[in-house]
Design a protein around this motif. Structure first.
Motif, short mmCIF file in Angstrom:
data_model
loop_
_atom_site.label_atom_id
_atom_site.label_comp_id
_atom_site.label_asym_id
_atom_site.label_seq_id
_atom_site.Cartn_x
_atom_site.Cartn_y
_atom_site.Cartn_z
N UNK A 12 -9.89 13.43 -6.23
CA UNK A 12 -8.58 13.64 -6.87
C UNK A 12 -7.78 12.36 -6.99
N UNK A 13 -7.26 11.85 -5.87
CA UNK A 13 -6.39 10.67 -5.92
C UNK A 13 -7.15 9.40 -6.31
N UNK A 14 -6.61 8.68 -7.25
CA UNK A 14 -7.19 7.45 -7.83
C UNK A 14 -8.47 7.71 -8.61
N UNK A 15 -8.70 8.98 -8.95
CA UNK A 15 -9.82 9.35 -9.83
C UNK A 15 -9.29 10.18 -11.00
N UNK A 16 -8.62 11.27 -10.70
CA UNK A 16 -8.01 12.09 -11.75
C UNK A 16 -6.51 11.82 -11.88
N UNK A 17 -5.89 11.45 -10.78
CA UNK A 17 -4.49 11.06 -10.79
C UNK A 17 -4.33 9.77 -10.00
N UNK A 18 -3.25 9.07 -10.23
CA UNK A 18 -3.01 7.81 -9.52
C UNK A 18 -1.59 7.73 -9.00
N UNK A 19 -1.44 7.08 -7.87
CA UNK A 19 -0.12 6.88 -7.28
C UNK A 19 0.49 5.55 -7.68
N UNK A 20 -0.15 4.86 -8.63
CA UNK A 20 0.30 3.52 -9.00
C UNK A 20 0.50 3.40 -10.51
N UNK A 21 1.33 2.47 -10.90
CA UNK A 21 1.53 2.12 -12.29
C UNK A 21 1.80 0.63 -12.36
N UNK A 22 0.99 -0.08 -13.12
CA UNK A 22 1.11 -1.55 -13.22
C UNK A 22 1.08 -2.21 -11.85
N UNK A 23 0.22 -1.68 -10.99
CA UNK A 23 0.05 -2.27 -9.67
C UNK A 23 1.10 -1.91 -8.65
N UNK A 24 2.07 -1.09 -9.03
CA UNK A 24 3.14 -0.71 -8.12
C UNK A 24 3.12 0.80 -7.90
N UNK A 25 3.50 1.20 -6.69
CA UNK A 25 3.57 2.62 -6.38
C UNK A 25 4.61 3.32 -7.25
N UNK A 26 4.28 4.56 -7.66
CA UNK A 26 5.24 5.35 -8.41
C UNK A 26 6.46 5.67 -7.56
N UNK A 27 6.23 5.85 -6.27
CA UNK A 27 7.32 6.15 -5.34
C UNK A 27 7.87 4.87 -4.73
#
Length: 227
Positions: A12-27
């Motif tokens: 799931x994580x970092x395969x179908x969804x990611x917690x990052x955008x442009x190298x930075x955490x979404x949170x």
């Protein structure tokens, strides 16, 4: 597509969804552990990581139970308000990736389903990390979903892959597993008899011997589904 394979299992994580955008955490991860619990961030992370296996395999049923255990072991003052505040922040953080699902991932899942392949999800996770799952665009595509904290074992334990195949009614040799490679999940899948591929479309920092898939569309290559 030559359908020698009957099922595709995804991380799931970092395969179908990611917690990052442009190298930075979404949170922003603006947790103030010092003010809320009396622990520095470094101290908290040490306690948090030391409970990783127990968190992933369901010994701790939820996030508050982990925090309460840390408080008890460190002999800190119990504060229900602080625990609930941290729990809510954690839930909000883990919801974000489910609200930013890429169209290429949806296209991939749609194509696989249109080709009559069974889809399974195998994720090392805790209760609060996947609270948004049932509301996400991804959920309807999957025939079986295995969350480690619910079944009591986690990747790379071969039992988690075997359980997924059993529920999908396929042999391990009839399935492939796709993941970013964390938690030695590819080695575990390979050891359980599945063909394993590394998804690097979100991140490529994990080194592995497995064939890399640079884009979700690479999964649709005929080479993956023929022997």
């Amino acid at each position: 597509m030559t359908l020698m394979i009957k099922a595709v299992l995804f991380d799931l994580f970092e395969t179908l969804i990611t917690e990052f955008s442009d190298g930075k955490r979404l949170s922003k991860r603006d947790y103030n552990y010092q003010a809320l619990l009396g622990l520095s961030d470094e101290e908290f992370q040490k306690e948090w990581q030391s409970r990783s296996k127990d968190r992933m395999t369901g010994r701790f049923p939820d996030y508050p139970s982990v925090i309460k255990d840390i408080i008890a072991k460190r002999e800190l003052e119990h504060n229900d308000h602080a625990i609930q505040h941290l729990y809510q922040k954690r839930m909000e953080e883990k919801m974000l990736p489910f609200r930013n699902i890429g169209p290429e991932v949806i296209h991939l899942l749609t194509s696989l389903k249109n080709n009559k392949l069974k889809l399974g999800l195998v994720s090392n996770c805790t209760e609060e990390e996947i609270s948004e799952w049932r509301h996400s665009e991804l959920a309807p595509y999957f025939d079986e979903v295995i969350f480690s904290y619910e079944v009591g074992f986690a990747k790379p334990d071969p039992r988690i892959y075997e359980l997924a195949c059993h529920r999908l009614k396929v042999e391990p040799s009839e399935a492939i597993f796709i993941g970013d490679g964390g938690s030695q999940e590819l080695e575990g899948a390979h050891g359980a008899g599945l063909m394993a591929y590394q998804a690097v479309w979100f991140s490529s920092f994990i080194d592995s011997k497995f064939t890399k898939l640079v884009n979700p569309s690479d999964v649709l290559s005929g080479d993956l589904f023929s022997s």
